[in-house]
Design an enzyme around this catalytic site. Structure first.
Site, PDB file in Angstrom:
ATOM      1  N   SER A  23       1.178  15.060  37.678  1.00  0.00           N
ATOM      2  CA  SER A  23       1.409  15.476  36.378  1.00  0.00           C
ATOM      3  C   SER A  23       0.279  15.133  35.460  1.00  0.00           C
ATOM      4  O   SER A  23      -0.059  16.152  34.611  1.00  0.00           O
ATOM      5  CB  SER A  23       2.699  14.775  35.892  1.00  0.00           C
ATOM      6  OG  SER A  23       2.611  13.430  35.797  1.00  0.00           O
ATOM      7  N   CYS A  24      -0.516  14.240  35.895  1.00  0.00           N
ATOM      8  CA  CYS A  24      -1.401  13.896  34.677  1.00  0.00           C
ATOM      9  C   CYS A  24      -3.083  13.737  34.977  1.00  0.00           C
ATOM     10  O   CYS A  24      -3.685  13.530  34.048  1.00  0.00           O
ATOM     11  CB  CYS A  24      -1.086  12.342  34.131  1.00  0.00           C
ATOM     12  SG  CYS A  24      -1.397  11.037  35.290  1.00  0.00           S
ATOM     13  N   GLY A  25      -3.197  14.337  36.095  1.00  0.00           N
ATOM     14  CA  GLY A  25      -4.385  14.202  36.617  1.00  0.00           C
ATOM     15  C   GLY A  25      -4.998  12.819  37.064  1.00  0.00           C
ATOM     16  O   GLY A  25      -3.944  12.019  37.755  1.00  0.00           O
TER      17      GLY A  25
END
Length: 293
Positions: free
Chosen positions: A119-121
């Site tokens: 989701s957030c890298g």
């Protein structure tokens, strides 16, 4: 390795008169960790763990190493192989990339606690300077102008290629097109950054880098990290179905990249590099960087 799993769900449907519940089968996209290990000389380094959808793991590992600036290209690679570890329940959730003799990887930033989620890298990077990588290719060079109709048709073409998304609705995709309209590669993953790494890793091993005459299509939003990965591969045009972040726009401007967002419903916005898109004169009067069809 399976990249979908069947589950039972309780489905609720309501109309003006009744509420109906029923137990039905559903398909989910698999999300599992992949540990990337790097062997060079007499050393093996546990480099990163990423949450990904199984499949094209070698592309993912190689794309990650390249876009993080740890390797220069395919010529650095001696072998890529999955390995089994005792705690993995016989799943191939560890992959070992072995470099050729004499190749020294750029591990200057490799101790920044690489842990990537779907989701957030990449997390654990302390600052913007820490996540900038040194590019081997320049993405801001000239490229022939692209017709808006070609760009508008990209999401439909990508949707036809998203096999797992069609089953689950739970995957991101990245697709690579040449400027003549040919589809070159498609990769899917629960993580947007993983899909791009898989794509770039595959392109690298096919000898396609730099991708100077290509368009990268993203099924979701465009983040700083995705613009950086594209720039590492020399991609001059990025089109995203979703919105770009402010930092993605700043970086695209810095790199000379054409960045397109909100590519859907027969319209798109051009945030940077509008000179690469053939613009109807009537659209340039008040909306210089927006094409709305």
């Amino acid at each position: 390795m399976d990249n979908t799993v069947r589950v039972s769900v309780v489905k609720l449907t309501e109309d003006s008169t009744t509420t109906l519940t029923q137990t039905v089968p559903d398909m989910l996209a698999v999300e599992e960790p992949l540990e990337i290990r790097l062997a060079h000389g007499d050393r093996i380094k546990n480099l990163a763990v990423t949450m990904r959808t199984p499949g094209h793991d070698a592309d993912l590992a190689l794309g990650f190493l390249f876009t993080e600036g740890i390797i220069v290209g395919a010529a650095d690679i001696a072998a890529v192989a999955p390995i089994f570890v005792a705690c993995s329940e016989n799943r191939q959730n560890t992959i070992l990339v072995t470099l050729k003799e004499g190749i020294v990887p750029n591990l200057g930033n490799a101790d920044r606690n690489f842990y990537t989620t779907s989701s957030c890298g990449v997390c654990g990077k302390a600052s913007i300077d820490a996540i900038r990588t040194v590019r081997n290719f320049v993405s801001g060079g000239p490229v022939q102008e692209i017709d808006p109709s070609f760009i508008l048709g990209l999401p439909t073409r990508l949707a036809r290629e998203q096999e797992v998304f069609a089953e689950t609705g739970g995957l991101h995709a990245a697709a690579l097109f040449d400027i003549n309209g040919s589809l070159l590669l498609v990769r899917e993953d629960v993580g947007r950054h993983n899909a791009v790494d898989k794509l770039i890793g595959a392109a690298m091993m096919q000898g396609r880098l730099p991708l100077a005459d290509s368009v990268l299509l993203l099924s979701g939003r465009a983040s700083f990290e995705l613009v950086q990965k594209a720039a590492m591969a020399g991609i001059p045009v990025i089109a995203a179905v979703g919105a770009p972040s402010s930092l993605a726009v700043t970086l695209a401007e810095e790199f000379g990249t054409t960045l397109i967002g909100f590519l859907r419903n027969n319209r798109f916005n051009i945030y940077t590099g509008s000179h690469r898109v053939t613009m109807p004169v009537r659209e340039n009067v008040e909306h210089e960087n927006t094409y709305q069809g």
